[in-house]
Design a protein around this motif. Structure first.
Motif, PDB file in Angstrom:
ATOM      1  N   SER A  89       0.863  -1.184   0.000  1.00 15.29           N
ATOM      2  CA  SER A  89       0.000   0.000   0.000  1.00 15.29           C
ATOM      3  C   SER A  89       0.897   1.232   0.000  1.00 15.29           C
ATOM      4  O   SER A  89       2.122   1.124   0.077  1.00 15.29           O
ATOM      5  CB  SER A  89      -0.929   0.013   1.222  1.00 15.29           C
ATOM      6  N   GLY A  90       0.282   2.391  -0.070  1.00 12.35           N
ATOM      7  CA  GLY A  90       1.065   3.615  -0.036  1.00 12.35           C
ATOM      8  C   GLY A  90       0.371   4.760  -0.746  1.00 12.35           C
ATOM      9  O   GLY A  90      -0.783   4.647  -1.187  1.00 12.35           O
ATOM     10  N   GLY A  94       3.224  14.615  -5.662  1.00 16.54           N
ATOM     11  CA  GLY A  94       4.389  15.413  -5.978  1.00 16.54           C
ATOM     12  C   GLY A  94       5.411  14.608  -6.768  1.00 16.54           C
ATOM     13  O   GLY A  94       5.120  14.011  -7.799  1.00 16.54           O
ATOM     14  N   GLY A  95       6.627  14.536  -6.248  1.00 16.36           N
ATOM     15  CA  GLY A  95       7.692  13.829  -6.943  1.00 16.36           C
ATOM     16  C   GLY A  95       8.132  12.554  -6.282  1.00 16.36           C
ATOM     17  O   GLY A  95       9.238  12.057  -6.577  1.00 16.36           O
ATOM     18  N   ARG A 195      -4.416  13.487  -9.489  1.00 12.97           N
ATOM     19  CA  ARG A 195      -5.257  13.016  -8.382  1.00 12.97           C
ATOM     20  C   ARG A 195      -6.339  12.074  -8.888  1.00 12.97           C
ATOM     21  O   ARG A 195      -6.952  12.309  -9.926  1.00 12.97           O
ATOM     22  CB  ARG A 195      -5.892  14.201  -7.665  1.00 12.97           C
ATOM     23  N   GLY A 196      -6.561  10.996  -8.127  1.00 16.34           N
ATOM     24  CA  GLY A 196      -7.622  10.061  -8.455  1.00 16.34           C
ATOM     25  C   GLY A 196      -7.290   9.057  -9.543  1.00 16.34           C
ATOM     26  O   GLY A 196      -8.096   8.153  -9.808  1.00 16.34           O
ATOM     27  N   LYS A 197      -6.143   9.177 -10.184  1.00 14.18           N
ATOM     28  CA  LYS A 197      -5.763   8.238 -11.230  1.00 14.18           C
ATOM     29  C   LYS A 197      -5.128   6.987 -10.612  1.00 14.18           C
ATOM     30  O   LYS A 197      -4.582   7.027  -9.514  1.00 14.18           O
ATOM     31  CB  LYS A 197      -4.793   8.893 -12.224  1.00 14.18           C
ATOM     32  N   PRO A 198      -5.197   5.851 -11.332  1.00  9.92           N
ATOM     33  CA  PRO A 198      -4.655   4.607 -10.760  1.00  9.92           C
ATOM     34  C   PRO A 198      -3.125   4.522 -10.892  1.00  9.92           C
ATOM     35  O   PRO A 198      -2.568   4.702 -11.972  1.00  9.92           O
ATOM     36  CB  PRO A 198      -5.341   3.508 -11.590  1.00  9.92           C
ATOM     37  N   TYR A 199      -2.495   4.229  -9.777  1.00 13.58           N
ATOM     38  CA  TYR A 199      -1.050   3.998  -9.728  1.00 13.58           C
ATOM     39  C   TYR A 199      -0.806   2.681  -8.986  1.00 13.58           C
ATOM     40  O   TYR A 199      -1.617   2.263  -8.143  1.00 13.58           O
ATOM     41  CB  TYR A 199      -0.320   5.151  -9.032  1.00 13.58           C
ATOM     42  N   LEU A 237      -1.578   2.154  -5.248  1.00 12.23           N
ATOM     43  CA  LEU A 237      -1.151   3.359  -4.519  1.00 12.23           C
ATOM     44  C   LEU A 237      -2.243   4.415  -4.623  1.00 12.23           C
ATOM     45  O   LEU A 237      -2.897   4.553  -5.659  1.00 12.23           O
ATOM     46  CB  LEU A 237       0.151   3.905  -5.093  1.00 12.23           C
ATOM     47  N   HIS A 238      -2.406   5.141  -3.544  1.00 11.59           N
ATOM     48  CA  HIS A 238      -3.446   6.172  -3.486  1.00 11.59           C
ATOM     49  C   HIS A 238      -2.840   7.511  -3.897  1.00 11.59           C
ATOM     50  O   HIS A 238      -1.762   7.898  -3.444  1.00 11.59           O
ATOM     51  CB  HIS A 238      -4.018   6.255  -2.068  1.00 11.59           C
ATOM     52  N   ALA A 239      -3.546   8.205  -4.775  1.00  8.41           N
ATOM     53  CA  ALA A 239      -3.105   9.530  -5.235  1.00  8.41           C
ATOM     54  C   ALA A 239      -4.091  10.579  -4.735  1.00  8.41           C
ATOM     55  O   ALA A 239      -5.071  10.913  -5.408  1.00  8.41           O
ATOM     56  CB  ALA A 239      -3.005   9.568  -6.770  1.00  8.41           C
ATOM     57  N   PRO A 240      -3.862  11.136  -3.524  1.00  6.60           N
ATOM     58  CA  PRO A 240      -4.839  12.098  -2.938  1.00  6.60           C
ATOM     59  C   PRO A 240      -4.790  13.458  -3.639  1.00  6.60           C
ATOM     60  O   PRO A 240      -3.801  13.818  -4.254  1.00  6.60           O
ATOM     61  CB  PRO A 240      -4.348  12.204  -1.489  1.00  6.60           C
TER      62      PRO A 240
END
Length: 240
Positions: A89-90, A94-95, A195-199, A237-240
């Protein structure tokens, strides 16, 4: 005179024949027993035809090697559970991406005893981050290779944990095993993060044998108990 000569020749033929038979009866069972013992041990192991055709010298070398490795012929050892990566998870923003995961079934009882005796154990993990697309190829965004090792210091009576980001001293083996199997790795990423895109993160780990001395390296190489390498595992992975 002729009759006497004939009787003498017949007697000599009987002696030669009886001596030959006695010689065969005296040596053949010994040879069969000498070769039958390794053959029975090979049959008990369900060996291939190649081993059944091996010479006694080859068989003795094979049995000696198995004995050194702690696997006496004919014995059965249950294989330990396969190592793997779980709980990936994670977050990514940013970078950089922060990836958390757990290394499961990495330490066999033999490895724990080796650690207590002062042998350094090291793992190398590879963490990759990628952008996931439904109808297109996934895009790699970053990768790191992370090393973590632990060694027992008998003089100080502590376990020295070495990480790429610093060292740590631990007082007991359970804490050392926990630190060696739970990770949080920072992966620098390139490209914009939406934001909100799948990673996704991909993780793999393996036991590093480079730091071992040559005798230990040879023994561990031939022992399946020390072949610790996981398959690739994936987690969102969550992209807030």
């Amino acid at each position: 005179m002729v009759q006497r000569l004939a009787n003498t020749l017949a007697f000599e033929r009987r002696c030669i024949r009886s001596s030959f038979v006695a010689l065969v009866r005296r040596t053949l069972p010994v040879r069969l027993h000498y070769r039958a013992l390794p053959a029975r041990r090979i049959d008990a192991l369900d060996a291939s035809g190649y081993l059944r055709d091996a010479t006694p010298l080859h068989l003795l070398i094979a049995f000696f090697a198995l004995t050194l490795l702690g696997f006496p012929p004919g014995s059965s050892h249950a294989r330990p559970p396969a190592p793997g990566i779980s709980e990936i998870s994670g977050t990514i923003r940013g970078g950089e991406a922060r990836v958390r995961f757990t290394l499961q079934n990495a330490f066999t009882p033999e490895m724990v005893e080796a650690l207590k005796s002062g042998i350094e154990i090291s793992f190398k993990t590879t963490v990759e981050v990628e952008r996931v697309y439904r109808r297109w190829f996934d895009r790699p965004m970053g990768q790191v290779r992370y090393t973590r090792s632990v060694r027992y210091d008998a003089l100080a009576r502590v376990y020295r944990l070495h990480r790429d980001d610093g060292d740590e001293l631990l007082t007991d083996v359970l804490s050392a095993l926990d630190r060696m199997t739970r990770f949080e790795v920072v992966v620098p990423v390139t490209g914009g993060v939406e934001r909100g895109k799948p990673y996704r993160a991909r993780v793999r780990a393996r036991l590093d044998k480079v730091g071992l001395s040559e005798p230990l390296r040879s023994i561990f190489f031939f022992s399946s108990l020390w072949d610790v390498e996981t398959d690739w595992a994936r987690g969102d992975l969550h992209a807030p």
